[in-house]
Scaffold this active site. Sequence first.
Site, short mmCIF file in Angstrom:
data_model
loop_
_atom_site.label_atom_id
_atom_site.label_comp_id
_atom_site.label_asym_id
_atom_site.label_seq_id
_atom_site.Cartn_x
_atom_site.Cartn_y
_atom_site.Cartn_z
N SER A 38 0.67 -1.31 0.05
CA SER A 38 -0.12 0.19 0.08
C SER A 38 0.92 1.44 0.10
O SER A 38 1.73 1.51 0.76
CB SER A 38 -0.88 -0.08 1.16
OG SER A 38 -1.67 -1.11 1.31
N HIS A 69 -3.59 -2.02 -4.47
CA HIS A 69 -2.89 -3.09 -4.99
C HIS A 69 -3.25 -3.13 -6.37
O HIS A 69 -4.16 -3.20 -6.92
CB HIS A 69 -2.94 -4.26 -4.17
CG HIS A 69 -2.16 -4.19 -2.76
ND1 HIS A 69 -1.16 -4.98 -2.64
CD2 HIS A 69 -2.71 -3.58 -1.60
CE1 HIS A 69 -0.86 -4.74 -1.17
NE2 HIS A 69 -1.53 -3.85 -0.73
N HIS A 91 -2.59 -11.32 0.91
CA HIS A 91 -2.27 -11.44 2.22
C HIS A 91 -2.93 -12.44 2.79
O HIS A 91 -3.99 -13.21 2.40
CB HIS A 91 -2.92 -10.30 2.86
CG HIS A 91 -2.35 -8.74 2.14
ND1 HIS A 91 -2.90 -8.22 1.04
CD2 HIS A 91 -1.62 -7.91 2.70
CE1 HIS A 91 -2.41 -7.05 0.83
NE2 HIS A 91 -1.63 -6.65 1.77
N TYR A 93 -4.61 -12.65 5.54
CA TYR A 93 -5.80 -12.47 5.90
C TYR A 93 -6.80 -12.61 4.77
O TYR A 93 -8.10 -12.56 5.05
CB TYR A 93 -6.10 -11.14 6.51
CG TYR A 93 -5.63 -9.82 5.82
CD1 TYR A 93 -6.65 -9.22 4.89
CD2 TYR A 93 -4.42 -8.99 5.97
CE1 TYR A 93 -6.22 -8.28 4.03
CE2 TYR A 93 -4.34 -8.10 5.17
CZ TYR A 93 -5.30 -7.70 4.15
OH TYR A 93 -4.93 -6.68 3.34
N GLU A 94 -6.69 -12.45 3.53
CA GLU A 94 -7.69 -12.75 2.66
C GLU A 94 -8.20 -14.09 2.48
O GLU A 94 -9.49 -14.32 2.01
CB GLU A 94 -6.93 -12.23 1.14
CG GLU A 94 -6.80 -10.80 1.17
CD GLU A 94 -6.10 -10.32 -0.13
OE1 GLU A 94 -6.82 -10.02 -1.10
OE2 GLU A 94 -5.06 -10.06 -0.26
N ALA A 121 3.00 -0.68 4.17
CA ALA A 121 2.91 0.12 4.97
C ALA A 121 2.60 -0.46 6.44
O ALA A 121 2.36 -1.58 6.44
CB ALA A 121 1.20 0.90 4.44
N MET A 216 0.54 -6.33 8.30
CA MET A 216 -0.25 -7.43 8.00
C MET A 216 0.53 -8.29 6.75
O MET A 216 -0.10 -9.16 6.29
CB MET A 216 -1.49 -7.18 7.71
CG MET A 216 -2.24 -6.33 8.83
SD MET A 216 -3.91 -5.80 8.29
CE MET A 216 -4.15 -4.53 9.81
N SER A 217 1.69 -8.04 6.39
CA SER A 217 2.34 -8.67 5.16
C SER A 217 3.72 -8.90 5.55
O SER A 217 4.34 -9.08 6.46
CB SER A 217 2.14 -7.63 4.19
OG SER A 217 2.76 -6.56 4.18
N ASN A 240 1.18 5.42 10.41
CA ASN A 240 0.32 5.65 11.79
C ASN A 240 1.15 5.25 12.91
O ASN A 240 1.99 4.27 12.59
CB ASN A 240 -1.00 5.06 11.68
CG ASN A 240 -1.07 3.63 11.36
OD1 ASN A 240 -0.84 3.09 10.35
ND2 ASN A 240 -0.90 2.70 12.50
N HIS A 252 -8.37 1.52 6.73
CA HIS A 252 -7.37 1.37 5.67
C HIS A 252 -7.37 2.89 4.93
O HIS A 252 -6.38 3.27 4.23
CB HIS A 252 -7.91 0.39 4.84
CG HIS A 252 -6.87 0.08 3.39
ND1 HIS A 252 -5.98 -0.65 3.72
CD2 HIS A 252 -7.34 -0.11 2.23
CE1 HIS A 252 -5.29 -0.74 2.21
NE2 HIS A 252 -6.23 -0.33 1.65
N1 HPA Z 1 -1.26 -2.23 12.11
C1 HPA Z 1 -0.96 -3.15 11.14
N2 HPA Z 1 -1.01 -2.97 9.79
C2 HPA Z 1 -0.89 -1.66 9.38
C3 HPA Z 1 -1.09 -0.77 10.17
C4 HPA Z 1 -0.98 -0.85 11.60
O1 HPA Z 1 -0.91 0.04 12.78
N3 HPA Z 1 -0.82 0.65 9.66
C5 HPA Z 1 -0.69 0.30 8.16
N4 HPA Z 1 -0.37 -1.14 8.36
#
Ligand code: HPA
Length: 279
Positions: A38, A69, A91, A93-94, A121, A216-217, A240, A252
């Site tokens: 991302s 993506h 991912h 999680y998908e 990200a 998450m990746s 973040n 997201h």
């Molecule tokens: N947690 C998990 N995945 C992320 C985050 C987060 O705070 N920010 C961007 N991807």
Amino acid sequence: AQLRARSPKASTFMTTATEILQQRLPAARPRIGMILGSGWSSVIDAIENPQRVAYADLPGFPQSSVAGHVSDVVVGRLGRHEVAVMGGRKHTYETGRADAMKIPIRALREWGCDVLVQTNAAGSVDANIPPGSLMAISDHINFSQHSPLIGEMGNERFVSMTNAYDIGLRQQAHEHAGSMGVDLFEGVYAWFVGPQFETPAEIRMAMGAGANAVGMSTVPETILARHAGMQVLAFSLITNMGAGLSSETLSHAHTLSQAQASAKRATSFLARVVGQLAI
Ligand code: HPA
């Protein structure tokens, strides 16, 4: 005949994808494979003479359902190198499966890629690494304890994860960051499977465990690439602070808008590092 460094685990299934790539782009000899997360997709704009092959045409290349993506392999020149860029990843999680990127990574390897450059990200769990930062991943923590190698046979499955994120490639990234005036942090990436964001308690656990960022990746792909014998270089764009560390509401949309704000800096840095990589 053109296959160099063929993975020892070549199966007829993944050879199909490799053969299609070779047939479609017979002159291509990429040595660096890239996976864009991302916020990083504008790296594709820096590629000279790009040629595209849709994942839909490559057996075993999964379409990502995640906004931001791109489901194409884009092949072309970036600086000194010919690169094969995957505009998006599937991912865990998908689907619940950590091995979703197994065939694409092995196909890149079979096609001749010795290096996998990954981007994502991520959330920071380190007060010294604010949103907008770039971080080279030095190591990871697989909190999810999923593995893309479950079910593999043979002793190669017991792959060492020491120096998984190659120190020599990271050093080169720091040198380019220095000469470009880019602040490049370095840290440990903790993988949570998602897709829900972490709880504040999980973020405190990650901090206590020595993580600098959470996401998450990336971790399954790193394991697959090491297993296939590729060197890995990976960067997080911090979008973040982790849950509970700031008053922001995580989403997201927030990730994408923060990533967009830093995308120019991130992608010109990445194009320079990869384009000049000594491998
Ligand atoms: N947690 C998990 N995945 C992320 C985050 C987060 O705070 N920010 C961007 N991807």
